[in-house]
Design a protein around this motif. Structure first.
Motif: not given
Length: 241
Positions: A3, A5, A7, A28-32, A60
């Motif tokens: 995934v 990410k 930051h 698709e991504f995860e936002f921190v 990643q």
């Protein structure tokens, strides 16, 4: 594939550049969210991602990247088969050369004066931005709000100097955009995407007149700021209900 990410901080221009690229590529991504007021960007955890303690950073798997333009280049190449083609297809060396050329122009000619006008509109604001506490962040947001909606400036010399520099850059852009729909070629690329954060901010200030007075630049700004991917970036800045 691991995934992605990101930051960063939604109001950060450099973070916005990376987010726009991810949305354009439909990745698709995860936002921190990095809490700058709490000094999280100077923590050991974040410094392991970017030893310079600056946002954004991409993670990643075992890959760690920083510097927004390096991140967007990676995303555009790694996900070349997804979403918007932000780089020329392989084999088009002439177009690739033009993309590289105008990326350099953005980074070294457009970015300095436009950033000085967005982040350094006066010396007081620059000092506020250096402090890592919640009060400083609040004051920074408040001052930028006042500048945006009331056109307030306290360092006229700095503003005039950078407006003059930006004016000359936009003359070059006007001539180029009279020949090409976008800066590098006839298609939207990383070059145009990289301009979005600073352009968006400046269009809410008195500097807007520099863009509006040039018909080809004005049409280009209207085009790139209306992209659905950019709208998603702006949505992240809205307070959650």
């Amino acid at each position: 594939m691991a995934v992605v990410k990101v930051h960063g901080y939604p109001l950060s221009n450099d973070t916005q550049r990376v987010l726009a690229c991810l949305y354009e590529k439909d990745v698709e991504f995860e936002f921190v969210n990095v809490h700058l007021g709490a000094g999280e960007h100077k923590s050991e955890t974040f410094l392991a991602l970017n030893p310079f303690g600056q946002i954004p950073a991409l993670e990643q798997g075992d890959l760690k990247l920083f510097e927004s333009r390096a991140i967007t280049q990676y995303i555009a190449q790694e996900y070349s088969d997804k979403g918007t083609h932000l780089l020329p297809v392989s084999g088009s060396n002439k177009t690739m050369a033009l993309v590289q050329l105008w990326k350099e122009v953005e980074a070294h000619q457009f970015e300095p004066p436009s950033t000085n006008l967005t982040r350094g509109r006066n010396t007081q604001l620059r000092e506020i931005q250096k402090r890592n506490n919640l009060i400083a962040v609040f004051l920074c947001v408040l001052v930028r709000f006042l500048f945006t909606f009331f056109g307030m400036t306290t360092d006229t010399a700095v503003v005039e100097e950078n407006q003059g520099k930006l004016d000359k850059v936009l003359d070059v852009y006007e001539a180029r955009l009279a020949q090409s729909k976008y800066l590098a070629c006839e298609k939207f690329t990383l070059v145009d995407l990289h301009h979005l954060p600073n352009v968006q901010y400046l269009m809410r200030t008195e500097v807007k007149k520099l863009f509006d007075s040039r018909p080809h630049v004005s049409a280009w700004v209207a085009d790139i700021t209306a992209r659905p991917a950019w709208s998603k970036v702006l949505d992240l800045q809205k307070p959650k209900q």
